[in-house]
Design a protein around this motif. Structure first.
Motif: not given
Ligand SMILES: [Zn+2]
Length: 192
Positions: A94-99
């Motif tokens: 997974p990627i870490t996060a989206t903002y």
């Protein structure tokens, strides 16, 4: 700003690669990406992101979505589109996060790029070392946001990249890395 965790824990002090979404990961649209059907992943994006994750970079997507502030789509739809972009990438990790910033330019919020709010919040939330981090974007506002946050900017020539070149402060141009696309930008980062 809206924070969407990507499923990866960000507990180690780490370098990140911040990515703009539209025009970098998927193709830009003149009138925003408003539906899952508007998503076309740019060739090589998935492999590029995969390689950077494997190398140990936190991947954090940072995107302005003024279409929400304009009332063209709801926040939930913007989140759904984001999830679909990630799903289509088919990443093994997974990627870490989206903002994303849902505000209007006239709201003068801290999060809308070129302001560094989303990058700085992500850095706190995931303990990111900004000096070791990169920002890959296709717009002058991405380059400015990166500079405002103390992250190395890489301009890609996909999306609005070519038009953005003339808008970027040339007095600082020596600090600007220019690459054809996300795949080339990832190659550059992984060669450092
Ligand atoms: Zn905002």
């Amino acid at each position: 700003m809206i924070h969407i965790p990507g499923g990866k824990s960000g507990t180690t002090k780490n370098a990140a690669v911040f990515l703009d979404r539209d025009g970098v990961i998927n193709e830009n649209r003149d009138n925003y990406v408003l539906d899952e059907g508007d998503i076309t992943i740019i060739d090589g994006s998935a492999k590029a992101i995969e390689r950077m994750i494997e190398f140990g970079y936190q991947i954090i997507i940072v995107t302005n979505q003024q279409c929400v502030g304009k009332g063209i789509i709801k926040r939930e739809k913007a989140k759904d589109i984001n999830h679909e972009v990630i799903r289509r990438l088919g990443l093994l990790q997974p990627i870490t996060a989206t903002y994303f910033c849902p505000h209007l330019a006239t709201d003068l919020c801290e999060c809308r790029k070129p302001n560094p709010g989303m990058i700085l919040t992500a850095a706190q939330q995931y303990e990111i070392d900004l000096c070791k981090s990169f920002f890959i974007g296709d717009a002058d506002t991405d380059v400015k946001a990166a500079r405002n946050a103390g992250v190395k900017p890489i301009l890609v020539l996909t999306g609005r990249g070519k038009q953005s070149l003339s808008l970027i402060d040339r007095t600082q141009a020596e600090q600007l890395i220019i690459e054809n696309d996300l795949a080339a930008a990832a190659n550059f980062i992984l060669e450092q």
